[in-house]
Design an enzyme around this catalytic site. Structure first.
Site, PDB file in Angstrom:
ATOM      1  N   ARG A   1       3.966  39.178  -3.247  1.00 57.53           N
ATOM      2  CA  ARG A   1       2.969  40.203  -2.912  1.00 57.53           C
ATOM      3  C   ARG A   1       3.452  41.589  -3.377  1.00 57.53           C
ATOM      4  NH1 ARG A   1       1.323  39.245   3.153  1.00 57.53           N
ATOM      5  NH2 ARG A   1      -0.317  40.704   2.511  1.00 57.53           N
TER       6      ARG A   1
ATOM      7  N   SER B   1       2.809  34.141   4.952  1.00 54.88           N
ATOM      8  CA  SER B   1       2.622  34.304   3.507  1.00 54.88           C
ATOM      9  C   SER B   1       4.000  34.309   2.832  1.00 54.88           C
ATOM     10  CB  SER B   1       1.891  35.631   3.225  1.00 54.88           C
ATOM     11  OG  SER B   1       2.736  36.731   3.569  1.00 54.88           O
TER      12      SER B   1
ATOM     13  N   ARG C   1      -8.874  38.362  10.648  1.00 56.05           N
ATOM     14  CA  ARG C   1      -9.051  39.105   9.393  1.00 56.05           C
ATOM     15  C   ARG C   1      -8.120  38.523   8.341  1.00 56.05           C
ATOM     16  NH1 ARG C   1      -7.556  44.896   9.917  1.00 56.05           N
ATOM     17  NH2 ARG C   1      -7.822  44.694   7.684  1.00 56.05           N
TER      18      ARG C   1
ATOM     19  N   ASN D   1       8.922  36.214  13.447  1.00 57.84           N
ATOM     20  CA  ASN D   1       8.106  36.749  12.368  1.00 57.84           C
ATOM     21  C   ASN D   1       7.955  38.238  12.681  1.00 57.84           C
ATOM     22  OD1 ASN D   1       6.226  37.674  10.563  1.00 57.84           O
ATOM     23  ND2 ASN D   1       4.876  35.895  10.743  1.00 57.84           N
TER      24      ASN D   1
ATOM     25  N   HIS E   1       7.778  33.772   7.740  1.00 63.21           N
ATOM     26  CA  HIS E   1       6.585  34.479   7.255  1.00 63.21           C
ATOM     27  C   HIS E   1       5.519  33.462   6.902  1.00 63.21           C
ATOM     28  CE1 HIS E   1       8.685  38.212   7.262  1.00 63.21           C
ATOM     29  NE2 HIS E   1       9.695  37.613   6.667  1.00 63.21           N
TER      30      HIS E   1
ATOM     31  N   ASP F   1      19.661  45.492  13.766  1.00 62.49           N
ATOM     32  CA  ASP F   1      20.862  45.715  14.579  1.00 62.49           C
ATOM     33  C   ASP F   1      20.839  44.875  15.856  1.00 62.49           C
ATOM     34  OD1 ASP F   1      21.893  47.467  12.730  1.00 62.49           O
ATOM     35  OD2 ASP F   1      21.357  49.282  13.833  1.00 62.49           O
TER      36      ASP F   1
ATOM     37  N   PRO G   1       4.110  43.179  14.789  1.00 66.96           N
ATOM     38  CA  PRO G   1       2.845  43.903  14.807  1.00 66.96           C
ATOM     39  C   PRO G   1       1.729  43.231  14.020  1.00 66.96           C
ATOM     40  CG  PRO G   1       4.475  45.046  13.470  1.00 66.96           C
ATOM     41  CD  PRO G   1       5.200  43.957  14.202  1.00 66.96           C
ATOM     42  N   ASN G   2       0.567  43.303  14.610  1.00 69.14           N
ATOM     43  CA  ASN G   2      -0.705  42.838  14.037  1.00 69.14           C
ATOM     44  C   ASN G   2      -0.862  41.324  14.013  1.00 69.14           C
ATOM     45  OD1 ASN G   2      -1.768  45.492  13.423  1.00 69.14           O
ATOM     46  ND2 ASN G   2      -0.181  45.604  11.860  1.00 69.14           N
TER      47      ASN G   2
ATOM     48  N   GLU H   1      14.034  33.581  10.346  1.00 67.65           N
ATOM     49  CA  GLU H   1      12.962  34.512   9.980  1.00 67.65           C
ATOM     50  C   GLU H   1      11.817  33.690   9.379  1.00 67.65           C
ATOM     51  OE1 GLU H   1      14.283  37.194   6.939  1.00 67.65           O
ATOM     52  OE2 GLU H   1      12.337  38.220   6.801  1.00 67.65           O
TER      53      GLU H   1
ATOM     54  N   TYR I   1      -3.666  34.882   5.475  1.00 65.81           N
ATOM     55  CA  TYR I   1      -2.982  34.379   6.677  1.00 65.81           C
ATOM     56  C   TYR I   1      -3.655  33.158   7.308  1.00 65.81           C
ATOM     57  CZ  TYR I   1      -0.668  38.897   6.232  1.00 65.81           C
ATOM     58  OH  TYR I   1       0.044  39.967   5.752  1.00 65.81           O
TER      59      TYR I   1
ATOM     60  N   ALA J   1       5.271  43.520   9.580  1.00 64.85           N
ATOM     61  CA  ALA J   1       5.672  44.590   8.650  1.00 64.85           C
ATOM     62  C   ALA J   1       7.026  45.199   9.013  1.00 64.85           C
ATOM     63  CB  ALA J   1       4.595  45.672   8.611  1.00 64.85           C
TER      64      ALA J   1
END
Ligand code: CA2
Length: 150
Positions: free
Chosen positions: A111, A106, A22, A78, A104, A91, A14-15, A102, A27, A81
Protein backbone atom coordinates in the site's frame (compact mmCIF):
# COMPACT_ATOMS: atom_id res chain seq x y z
CA UNK A 1 -5.89 -30.14 39.86
CA UNK A 2 -6.58 -29.00 36.26
CA UNK A 3 -4.04 -26.53 34.90
CA UNK A 4 -5.57 -23.17 33.96
CA UNK A 5 -5.36 -22.08 30.33
CA UNK A 6 -2.62 -19.70 29.28
CA UNK A 7 -4.03 -16.26 28.46
CA UNK A 8 -3.58 -14.26 25.27
CA UNK A 9 -4.34 -10.53 25.18
CA UNK A 10 -5.79 -9.56 21.78
CA UNK A 11 -5.35 -5.83 21.14
CA UNK A 12 -6.85 -3.83 18.28
CA UNK A 13 -5.97 -0.21 17.63
CA UNK A 14 -7.67 2.83 16.15
CA UNK A 15 -10.58 2.62 13.75
CA UNK A 16 -10.67 -1.16 13.78
CA UNK A 17 -14.01 -0.83 15.61
CA UNK A 18 -15.34 0.34 12.20
CA UNK A 19 -14.44 -2.91 10.41
CA UNK A 20 -17.26 -4.12 8.20
CA UNK A 21 -18.73 -0.63 7.88
CA UNK A 22 -16.33 1.05 5.40
CA UNK A 23 -13.57 0.19 2.90
CA UNK A 24 -14.72 -3.43 2.41
CA UNK A 25 -12.44 -3.68 -0.66
CA UNK A 26 -9.44 -3.39 1.69
CA UNK A 27 -10.64 -4.78 5.02
CA UNK A 28 -13.55 -7.05 4.02
CA UNK A 29 -17.07 -7.08 5.40
CA UNK A 30 -16.39 -8.96 8.62
CA UNK A 31 -16.74 -7.01 11.87
CA UNK A 32 -14.15 -6.81 14.63
CA UNK A 33 -16.50 -8.80 16.89
CA UNK A 34 -16.45 -11.59 14.27
CA UNK A 35 -12.62 -11.56 14.18
CA UNK A 36 -12.46 -11.69 17.97
CA UNK A 37 -14.91 -14.61 17.96
CA UNK A 38 -12.78 -16.49 15.37
CA UNK A 39 -9.60 -15.87 17.36
CA UNK A 40 -11.31 -16.95 20.58
CA UNK A 41 -12.53 -20.18 18.95
CA UNK A 42 -9.05 -20.86 17.55
CA UNK A 43 -7.62 -20.30 21.03
CA UNK A 44 -10.15 -22.61 22.67
CA UNK A 45 -9.22 -25.28 20.10
CA UNK A 46 -5.59 -25.20 21.31
CA UNK A 47 -6.32 -24.75 25.03
CA UNK A 48 -5.71 -20.99 25.26
CA UNK A 49 -7.96 -18.21 26.61
CA UNK A 50 -8.38 -14.79 24.95
CA UNK A 51 -9.14 -11.37 26.41
CA UNK A 52 -9.84 -8.65 23.88
CA UNK A 53 -9.37 -4.87 24.03
CA UNK A 54 -9.97 -2.37 21.21
CA UNK A 55 -8.98 1.24 21.73
CA UNK A 56 -8.59 4.34 19.64
CA UNK A 57 -6.16 5.71 22.25
CA UNK A 58 -2.46 4.79 22.35
CA UNK A 59 -2.31 5.42 26.12
CA UNK A 60 -5.08 2.87 26.74
CA UNK A 61 -3.19 0.32 24.65
CA UNK A 62 0.05 1.08 26.54
CA UNK A 63 -1.77 0.64 29.87
CA UNK A 64 -3.29 -2.65 28.69
CA UNK A 65 0.18 -3.91 27.69
CA UNK A 66 1.61 -2.90 31.09
CA UNK A 67 -1.17 -4.76 32.91
CA UNK A 68 -0.64 -7.82 30.70
CA UNK A 69 2.91 -8.20 32.04
CA UNK A 70 1.46 -9.94 35.10
CA UNK A 71 -1.79 -11.36 33.71
CA UNK A 72 -1.10 -12.68 30.20
CA UNK A 73 1.31 -15.08 28.55
CA UNK A 74 1.22 -13.61 25.03
CA UNK A 75 -0.05 -10.62 23.06
CA UNK A 76 -1.63 -10.51 19.59
CA UNK A 77 -1.86 -6.94 18.35
CA UNK A 78 -3.23 -5.19 15.31
CA UNK A 79 -2.02 -1.68 16.13
CA UNK A 80 -3.90 -0.08 13.19
CA UNK A 81 -2.24 3.15 12.05
CA UNK A 82 -0.23 3.23 15.33
CA UNK A 83 1.87 0.55 13.62
CA UNK A 84 3.66 3.22 11.67
CA UNK A 85 4.59 5.76 14.35
CA UNK A 86 3.61 4.80 17.92
CA UNK A 87 6.95 4.40 19.68
CA UNK A 88 5.07 4.37 23.01
CA UNK A 89 3.49 1.06 22.00
CA UNK A 90 6.88 -0.20 20.78
CA UNK A 91 8.40 0.60 24.20
CA UNK A 92 5.53 -0.98 26.13
CA UNK A 93 5.77 -4.20 24.09
CA UNK A 94 9.55 -4.25 24.61
CA UNK A 95 8.83 -4.52 28.36
CA UNK A 96 6.53 -7.55 27.84
CA UNK A 97 8.42 -10.82 28.15
CA UNK A 98 6.11 -13.25 26.30
CA UNK A 99 5.50 -13.76 22.58
CA UNK A 100 4.06 -10.79 20.66
CA UNK A 101 2.43 -11.34 17.26
CA UNK A 102 1.69 -8.35 15.03
CA UNK A 103 -1.33 -8.83 12.76
CA UNK A 104 -2.59 -6.84 9.79
CA UNK A 105 -5.71 -7.62 7.81
CA UNK A 106 -4.32 -5.96 4.69
CA UNK A 107 -0.73 -6.15 3.50
CA UNK A 108 0.71 -2.72 4.36
CA UNK A 109 3.81 -3.41 2.21
CA UNK A 110 1.71 -3.28 -0.95
CA UNK A 111 0.00 0.00 0.00
CA UNK A 112 1.09 3.64 0.45
CA UNK A 113 4.78 4.09 1.30
CA UNK A 114 4.01 5.53 4.77
CA UNK A 115 2.53 2.14 5.68
CA UNK A 116 5.73 0.28 4.78
CA UNK A 117 7.49 0.91 8.08
CA UNK A 118 6.30 -0.79 11.26
CA UNK A 119 7.74 0.46 14.55
CA UNK A 120 6.11 -2.58 16.17
CA UNK A 121 7.88 -5.25 14.06
CA UNK A 122 11.25 -4.89 15.86
CA UNK A 123 9.62 -5.89 19.17
CA UNK A 124 7.31 -8.58 17.74
CA UNK A 125 8.10 -12.29 17.60
CA UNK A 126 6.63 -12.20 14.10
CA UNK A 127 4.19 -10.44 11.80
CA UNK A 128 1.19 -11.84 9.89
CA UNK A 129 -0.17 -9.57 7.16
CA UNK A 130 -2.36 -9.78 4.09
CA UNK A 131 -4.50 -12.81 4.96
CA UNK A 132 -7.61 -10.83 5.89
CA UNK A 133 -9.33 -11.79 9.12
CA UNK A 134 -7.77 -15.26 8.96
CA UNK A 135 -4.62 -13.52 10.17
CA UNK A 136 -6.08 -13.41 13.69
CA UNK A 137 -6.51 -17.21 13.65
CA UNK A 138 -2.98 -17.68 12.27
CA UNK A 139 -1.66 -15.42 15.04
CA UNK A 140 -3.30 -17.57 17.73
CA UNK A 141 -1.80 -20.69 16.15
CA UNK A 142 1.63 -19.01 16.17
CA UNK A 143 1.20 -18.09 19.85
CA UNK A 144 0.23 -21.68 20.68
CA UNK A 145 3.41 -22.96 19.02
CA UNK A 146 5.63 -20.36 20.67
CA UNK A 147 4.18 -21.02 24.14
CA UNK A 148 4.58 -24.76 23.60
CA UNK A 149 8.29 -24.30 22.94
CA UNK A 150 8.72 -22.49 26.30
O1 CA2 B 1 -4.33 -3.95 7.61
C1 CA2 B 1 -4.43 -3.67 8.80
O2 CA2 B 1 -4.91 -4.43 9.64
C2 CA2 B 1 -4.01 -2.26 9.29
O3 CA2 B 1 -3.44 -2.40 10.58
C3 CA2 B 1 -5.29 -1.45 9.36
C4 CA2 B 1 -5.04 0.01 9.73
C5 CA2 B 1 -3.99 0.63 8.81
O4 CA2 B 1 -3.70 1.96 9.23
C6 CA2 B 1 -2.71 -0.19 8.80
O5 CA2 B 1 -1.80 0.42 7.89
C7 CA2 B 1 -2.98 -1.62 8.38
C8 CA2 B 1 -6.31 0.86 9.57
C9 CA2 B 1 -7.54 0.30 10.20
C10 CA2 B 1 -8.69 1.17 9.79
O6 CA2 B 1 -9.82 0.34 9.71
C11 CA2 B 1 -10.93 0.84 9.14
C12 CA2 B 1 -11.98 -0.02 9.04
C13 CA2 B 1 -13.14 0.39 8.47
C14 CA2 B 1 -13.25 1.69 8.01
C15 CA2 B 1 -12.20 2.56 8.11
C16 CA2 B 1 -11.02 2.13 8.69
Amino acid sequence: MAKSAKRVLLLNGPNLNLLGEREPEIYGTTTLADHVASATQAATDVGLAVDSVQSNSSSELVNAIHAARTTHDAIVINPGAFTHYAWSIHDALAAFSGPVIEVHISNPSTRESWRHESVIAPVASGTIAGFGGFGYVLAIQAVARLLQDK
